[in-house]
Design an enzyme around this catalytic site. Structure first.
Site, PDB file in Angstrom:
ATOM      1  N   TYR A 211      35.977  41.135  40.446  1.00 29.98           N
ATOM      2  CA  TYR A 211      37.405  40.782  40.471  1.00 29.98           C
ATOM      3  C   TYR A 211      37.958  41.903  41.475  1.00 29.98           C
ATOM      4  O   TYR A 211      38.384  43.036  40.991  1.00 29.98           O
ATOM      5  CB  TYR A 211      37.935  40.814  39.194  1.00 29.98           C
ATOM      6  CG  TYR A 211      39.165  40.220  39.153  1.00 29.98           C
ATOM      7  CD1 TYR A 211      39.858  39.544  40.048  1.00 29.98           C
ATOM      8  CD2 TYR A 211      39.863  40.100  37.892  1.00 29.98           C
ATOM      9  CE1 TYR A 211      41.060  38.958  40.276  1.00 29.98           C
ATOM     10  CE2 TYR A 211      41.216  39.341  37.545  1.00 29.98           C
ATOM     11  CZ  TYR A 211      41.676  38.956  38.897  1.00 29.98           C
ATOM     12  OH  TYR A 211      43.094  38.425  38.785  1.00 29.98           O
TER      13      TYR A 211
ATOM     14  N   LYS B  76      35.671  37.216  42.918  1.00 31.54           N
ATOM     15  CA  LYS B  76      37.026  36.683  42.909  1.00 31.54           C
ATOM     16  C   LYS B  76      37.903  37.505  43.762  1.00 31.54           C
ATOM     17  O   LYS B  76      38.273  38.518  43.497  1.00 31.54           O
ATOM     18  CB  LYS B  76      37.527  36.303  41.435  1.00 31.54           C
ATOM     19  CG  LYS B  76      38.633  35.842  41.362  1.00 31.54           C
ATOM     20  CD  LYS B  76      39.266  36.016  40.022  1.00 31.54           C
ATOM     21  CE  LYS B  76      40.705  35.137  40.074  1.00 31.54           C
ATOM     22  NZ  LYS B  76      41.546  35.499  38.637  1.00 31.54           N
TER      23      LYS B  76
END
Length: 321
Positions: free
Chosen positions: A149, A177
């Site tokens: 992330y 992500k």
């Protein structure tokens, strides 16, 4: 005749964490307790009615900083029970403490998660070498695939392209992500690795897919999952003009939900509550949306669905008054 594919041609990336994921809110009851029944109802709605093939729990929109380890596990078990056979369930386990993150990762694996979302450690602002070691340690702790992330606006530390290239060699680090707002970096990593890229910012859904991204982890998808799915549906069908039109139709909602100073957890919950879904309140230090903000959010949702609900989509246009 042999077909030759240029090595830099955007590819249809295999979606190890699904294609269209919603960064799901964590529902609370009126007195602030975890609402597992509400979580199951929202998860079922997003998957069965909204068309999502994946959900991400306990991320930024899921208010992970203010939920306990036990609540995260209870939430995950409830959602897996509700939709786990029909959607990929990814559990957010990232913290700024390596040992705690490893413990959360192992807990999520036991609770039935299909994958892990691991954010770059925040506040401490570790070096790129320290970040690399942290993420490798977490990836080594379970048998689950890991989605990195990258969200430097919240953590203070971006994943550099060089770090991503190194981490891509790990057998369980499978995806990113991407909330880095750096398409050049994303393109460089996509061109050089097999990492699956997921747009973590809704305005990047179509641009990143066009570069070979795998899909999205959408905040706006809490309120308009079919409208988000419709962008990728059109692009994957080869209709780039319709995909662009649908992405542009999302702009009012994206701007309202994530384009201002109010966090997405607040705006997404306000819309879900307005739609009659049991999102409940937010936890402090967040503050619930007031009537003025809620009205703006509802107007933006109505505008987006009006623009998106055409003859070739299954997007409903009606929003409760």
């Amino acid at each position: 005749m042999t077909t030759v594919t240029h090595p830099l041609t955007p590819r249809a990336a295999a979606p190890p964490f699904g294609r269209t994921a919603t960064a799901m809110v964590t529902p609370f009851t009126a007195d602030g307790e975890l609402d597992t029944d509400g979580a199951q109802r929202i998860a079922t709605h997003l998957v069965d009615d909204g068309g999502c093939d994946a959900l991400v729990l306990s991320g930024t929109t899921g208010e992970s900083p203010t939920t306990t380890e036990a609540e995260k596990e209870t939430l995950l078990r409830a959602v897996v029970e509700a939709v786990g056979d029909r959607a990929k369930i990814t559990a957010g386990v990232g913290t700024n403490d390596t040992r705690h993150t490893v413990a959360l990762a192992r807990s999520a694996e036991r609770a039935g998660a299909h994958g892990l979302l691991v954010v770059t450690p925040y506040y401490s602002r570790p070096t790129q070498e320290a970040v690399t070691q942290h993420l490798r340690t977490v990836a080594d702790a379970t048998g689950l695939p890991v989605m990195l992330y990258d969200i430097p606006g919240r953590t203070g530390t971006a994943l550099s392209a060089a770090t991503l290239l190194r981490l891509a060699a790990h057998p369980r680090i499978a995806a990113v992500k991407d909330c880095g707002n750096d398409l050049l970096k994303s393109a460089k990593v996509l061109a050089a690795t097999g990492l699956a890229y997921y747009a973590g910012c809704d305005e990047q859904i179509l641009p990143l897919r066009a570069l070979g991204g795998a899909g999205c982890v959408s905040t706006a998808g809490n309120a308009a999952p079919r409208a988000v799915c419709a962008v990728l549906d059109a692009y994957d069908a080869g209709d780039t003009a319709t995909a662009a039109r649908r992405q542009l139709a999302l702009v009012p909602l994206i701007e309202a939900v994530t384009g201002g100073e109010t966090p997405g957890a607040v705006t997404a919950k306000a819309l879900l509550n307005h739609l009659g879904l049991p999102a409940g309140p937010v936890r402090g230090p967040l503050l619930a949306a007031d009537a003025t903000l809620t009205a703006r959010l509802v107007d933006a949702l109505r505008t987006t669905l009006d623009r998106t609900a055409d003859t070739d989509t299954a997007v409903p246009a009606a929003v409760p008054g």
